[in-house]
Motif scaffolding. Structure first.
Motif, mmCIF file in Angstrom:
data_model
loop_
_atom_site.group_PDB
_atom_site.id
_atom_site.type_symbol
_atom_site.label_atom_id
_atom_site.label_comp_id
_atom_site.label_asym_id
_atom_site.label_seq_id
_atom_site.Cartn_x
_atom_site.Cartn_y
_atom_site.Cartn_z
ATOM 1 N N ALA A 198 0.852 -1.271 0.053
ATOM 2 C CA ALA A 198 -0.033 -0.053 0.010
ATOM 3 C C ALA A 198 0.990 1.342 0.113
ATOM 4 C CB ALA A 198 -0.745 0.062 1.326
ATOM 5 N N VAL A 199 0.642 2.329 -0.888
ATOM 6 C CA VAL A 199 1.519 3.265 -0.992
ATOM 7 C C VAL A 199 0.693 4.427 -1.383
ATOM 8 C CG1 VAL A 199 2.233 2.755 -3.358
ATOM 9 C CG2 VAL A 199 3.748 3.976 -1.865
ATOM 10 N N TRP A 200 1.139 5.637 -1.727
ATOM 11 C CA TRP A 200 0.622 6.808 -2.048
ATOM 12 C C TRP A 200 -0.627 7.490 -1.419
ATOM 13 C CZ3 TRP A 200 2.499 3.870 -6.552
ATOM 14 C CH2 TRP A 200 3.986 4.530 -7.129
ATOM 15 N N MET A 201 -0.621 7.558 -0.344
ATOM 16 C CA MET A 201 -1.875 8.081 0.511
ATOM 17 C C MET A 201 -2.147 9.417 0.123
ATOM 18 S SD MET A 201 -1.862 9.189 4.653
ATOM 19 C CE MET A 201 -0.834 7.360 5.173
ATOM 20 N N MET A 202 -3.405 9.515 -0.439
ATOM 21 C CA MET A 202 -3.523 10.903 -1.412
ATOM 22 C C MET A 202 -5.172 11.392 -0.675
ATOM 23 S SD MET A 202 -2.477 9.591 -5.141
ATOM 24 C CE MET A 202 -3.209 11.219 -6.044
ATOM 25 N N ASN A 203 -5.084 12.541 -0.790
ATOM 26 C CA ASN A 203 -6.099 13.063 -0.567
ATOM 27 C C ASN A 203 -7.090 13.719 -1.893
ATOM 28 O OD1 ASN A 203 -5.296 15.607 -1.283
ATOM 29 N ND2 ASN A 203 -4.557 16.216 0.878
ATOM 30 N N ARG A 204 -8.099 14.412 -1.839
ATOM 31 C CA ARG A 204 -9.027 14.844 -2.931
ATOM 32 C C ARG A 204 -8.176 15.654 -3.774
ATOM 33 N NH1 ARG A 204 -12.374 19.301 -4.082
ATOM 34 N NH2 ARG A 204 -14.237 18.711 -5.296
ATOM 35 N N LYS A 205 -7.454 16.769 -3.386
ATOM 36 C CA LYS A 205 -6.759 17.736 -3.988
ATOM 37 C C LYS A 205 -5.600 16.928 -4.865
ATOM 38 C CE LYS A 205 -4.296 22.146 -3.673
ATOM 39 N NZ LYS A 205 -3.899 23.049 -2.780
ATOM 40 N N GLN A 206 -4.909 16.231 -4.258
ATOM 41 C CA GLN A 206 -3.792 15.349 -4.908
ATOM 42 C C GLN A 206 -4.288 14.477 -6.112
ATOM 43 O OE1 GLN A 206 -2.351 13.789 -1.038
ATOM 44 N NE2 GLN A 206 -0.412 14.908 -1.353
ATOM 45 N N HIS A 207 -5.468 13.792 -5.794
ATOM 46 C CA HIS A 207 -6.096 13.081 -6.830
ATOM 47 C C HIS A 207 -6.564 13.759 -8.031
ATOM 48 C CE1 HIS A 207 -6.464 8.859 -5.621
ATOM 49 N NE2 HIS A 207 -6.729 9.157 -4.559
ATOM 50 N N LEU A 208 -7.112 14.961 -8.005
ATOM 51 C CA LEU A 208 -7.403 15.697 -9.063
ATOM 52 C C LEU A 208 -5.933 16.216 -9.744
ATOM 53 C CD1 LEU A 208 -10.106 17.933 -7.470
ATOM 54 C CD2 LEU A 208 -10.470 16.058 -9.125
ATOM 55 N N LYS A 209 -4.749 16.436 -9.029
ATOM 56 C CA LYS A 209 -3.860 16.861 -9.627
ATOM 57 C C LYS A 209 -3.197 15.727 -10.578
ATOM 58 C CE LYS A 209 0.925 18.476 -8.222
ATOM 59 N NZ LYS A 209 1.962 18.456 -7.228
ATOM 60 N N ALA A 210 -3.133 14.594 -10.014
ATOM 61 C CA ALA A 210 -2.265 13.617 -10.501
ATOM 62 C C ALA A 210 -2.769 12.261 -10.853
ATOM 63 C CB ALA A 210 -1.141 13.186 -9.422
ATOM 64 N N SER A 211 -4.021 11.839 -10.503
ATOM 65 C CA SER A 211 -4.282 10.274 -10.981
ATOM 66 C C SER A 211 -5.300 10.463 -12.126
ATOM 67 C CB SER A 211 -4.974 9.756 -9.858
ATOM 68 O OG SER A 211 -6.169 10.213 -9.608
ATOM 69 N N ALA A 212 -5.356 9.126 -12.952
ATOM 70 C CA ALA A 212 -6.067 9.073 -14.019
ATOM 71 C C ALA A 212 -7.736 9.019 -13.826
ATOM 72 C CB ALA A 212 -5.743 7.814 -14.689
ATOM 73 N N ILE A 213 -8.316 10.021 -13.720
ATOM 74 C CA ILE A 213 -9.577 10.192 -13.241
ATOM 75 C C ILE A 213 -10.385 9.362 -14.280
ATOM 76 C CG2 ILE A 213 -11.453 11.939 -12.593
ATOM 77 C CD1 ILE A 213 -9.077 12.080 -10.634
ATOM 78 N N GLY A 214 -11.585 8.738 -13.583
ATOM 79 C CA GLY A 214 -12.422 8.165 -14.548
ATOM 80 C C GLY A 214 -11.972 6.894 -15.304
ATOM 81 N N GLN A 215 -10.718 6.133 -14.977
ATOM 82 C CA GLN A 215 -10.120 5.226 -15.516
ATOM 83 C C GLN A 215 -11.109 3.875 -15.101
ATOM 84 O OE1 GLN A 215 -7.437 5.312 -17.569
ATOM 85 N NE2 GLN A 215 -7.852 2.914 -17.786
ATOM 86 N N MET A 216 -11.643 3.789 -13.844
ATOM 87 C CA MET A 216 -12.400 2.575 -13.592
ATOM 88 C C MET A 216 -13.726 2.371 -14.461
ATOM 89 S SD MET A 216 -10.716 1.031 -11.397
ATOM 90 C CE MET A 216 -11.760 -0.192 -10.720
ATOM 91 N N THR A 217 -14.375 3.498 -14.920
ATOM 92 C CA THR A 217 -15.242 3.591 -15.658
ATOM 93 C C THR A 217 -15.014 3.202 -17.186
ATOM 94 O OG1 THR A 217 -16.661 5.239 -14.366
ATOM 95 C CG2 THR A 217 -17.061 5.041 -16.852
ATOM 96 N N LEU A 218 -13.873 3.690 -17.316
ATOM 97 C CA LEU A 218 -13.344 3.434 -18.761
ATOM 98 C C LEU A 218 -12.882 1.759 -18.802
ATOM 99 C CD1 LEU A 218 -12.461 5.038 -21.491
ATOM 100 C CD2 LEU A 218 -10.063 4.776 -20.226
ATOM 101 N N ALA A 219 -12.493 1.343 -17.746
ATOM 102 C CA ALA A 219 -12.171 -0.230 -17.768
ATOM 103 C C ALA A 219 -13.523 -0.988 -17.889
ATOM 104 C CB ALA A 219 -11.499 -0.677 -16.378
ATOM 105 N N ILE A 220 -14.451 -0.640 -17.116
ATOM 106 C CA ILE A 220 -15.912 -1.189 -17.365
ATOM 107 C C ILE A 220 -16.490 -1.213 -18.743
ATOM 108 C CG2 ILE A 220 -18.340 -1.022 -16.525
ATOM 109 C CD1 ILE A 220 -17.401 0.171 -13.678
ATOM 110 N N GLU A 221 -16.341 -0.102 -19.184
ATOM 111 C CA GLU A 221 -17.036 0.062 -20.600
ATOM 112 C C GLU A 221 -16.190 -0.809 -21.719
ATOM 113 O OE1 GLU A 221 -18.672 4.522 -20.061
ATOM 114 O OE2 GLU A 221 -17.125 4.232 -21.369
#
Length: 374
Positions: A198-221
């Protein structure tokens, strides 16, 4: 808006994330085994998925990713259920130590095993998952990732065994992801080539800055398309889908056969070359280190990471199954494709540069940005 993930959506995630894993991230059979384990425990099991924007804005309310770390070949068939849960619990303890509260889990990378694994851990810990991913693809090392190149601290890292042993590793510089990688790999080898992390403890602001937003929905589709399309039509259907999403996608070989595989497992990595002969006669060499790193044809490199280089097994009558490098074999009928990775990979030069050492170790020499692709 929150979404309930049940067996159908979870199965789609397994196949969709296998595609975006680009040869790494674990085999789909591992993810499917995790789903079966969930429903064996609870026939009405579900996981709540929420948008990143729905996270609490409090900077001390945080999330963590969880994954399995190790050689895909050496650990093939191992689901890492206890290891992942123990890693999340360990990060929860670390969060409390820092005066924070761990309330969410997210996927750290795409892959048939490593995307479903944090979802399983979230289910066991009673936590919701986020509709995002730490990379939007699979990656071979902690330092080859979206989060470190966008300034998210890697340290502390929680490493957990099946027995419940937990190690909190901290580097002097929280941004020293190479140091964290060394610690994690040493521990991985100490525990028979596989461990929970487990790594990269992140809050909301950090996710909006750095992670691949919406990727789970993309994987589902994407998983839905693969599960409901005959193998012969899979590449065409994926092309239509990605065109509609304005995500660059192209077949390298729409249909071909694996003619040779050279592979070695060492230091927690599977490294090698898979040769694919396309039905039209083209010869493609796929060089990988867990994940597919680049493809060569006629002595020229035609695509490199961070683009996602995927293989689909066309041998099934029902669907084209995306496969990892632990599932390939000589004589296998496959499609070989390339997909542009999440746009966050192209925000900064480091989106290419962080791959340099991995590419060089795998034999790639032209690491200058002008000879990179996508």
């Amino acid at each position: 808006m929150a979404r309930e993930l049940r067996r159908k959506e979870l199965t789609e995630i397994v196949y969709g994330s296998s595609f975006f894993g680009g040869g790494g991230g674990g085999a789909s059979e591992e993810g499917l085994a995790l789903i079966e384990a969930m429903y064996k425990e609870d026939a009405d099991a579900s996981i709540q998925m929420i948008d990143v924007m729905e996270m609490e804005e409090d900077p001390n309310v945080v999330s963590t990713m969880a994954a399995a770390l190790g050689s895909p070949v050496a650990t093939k068939g191992k689901t890492f259920q206890k290891e992942s849960v123990n890693a999340v619990k360990g990060m929860g303890e670390e969060a409390r130590f820092q005066g924070k509260e761990l309330k969410y889990v997210y996927s750290g990378e795409m892959g048939g095993g490593n995307t479903m694994l944090p979802l399983y851990a979230a289910y066991k810990c009673g936590l919701p998952v986020l509709d995002t991913d730490g990379n939007g693809r699979a990656v071979p090392e902690l330092n080859t990732g979206l989060l470190p190149i966008h300034g998210i601290p890697t340290s502390p890292v929680i490493l957990a065994s099946e027995a419940g042993d937990r190690i909190a590793a901290r580097t002097e510089d929280p941004m020293d992801c190479s140091g964290c990688e060394k610690i994690a790999r040493y521990m991985c080898q100490a525990f028979d080539q596989g461990i929970g992390i487990a790594v990269w403890m992140m809050n909301r602001k950090q996710h909006l800055k750095a992670s691949a937003i919406g990727q789970m929905t993309l994987a589902i589709e994407t998983g839905d398309i693969l599960m409901n399309t005959p193998p012969a039509d899979a590449v065409k259907k994926l092309q239509e889908y990605f065109d509609a999403k304005e995500i660059p996608f192209a077949p390298i070989a729409a249909s071909g056969t694996i003619t040779d595989i050279q592979i070695t497992s060492q230091g927690g990595f599977d490294t090698g070359v898979t040769t694919v002969k396309a039905d039209d006669g083209g010869i493609y060499k796929v060089i990988f280190q867990n994940e597919n790193l680049y493809v060569q044809s006629e002595g020229k490199t035609i695509v490199t990471v961070p683009a996602i280089i995927s293989m689909l097994d066309l041998g099934s009558e029902k669907m084209a199954v995306p496969i990892s490098n632990s599932e390939t074999f000589v004589g296998q009928k496959v499609a070989l494709t390339q997909t542009k990775a999440n746009e966050r990979w192209y925000d900064l030069p480091q989106g290419y540069g962080c791959w340099d050492e991995v590419l060089i170790s795998a034999g790639y020499r032209d690491v200058k940005p002008e000879v990179r692709f996508w």
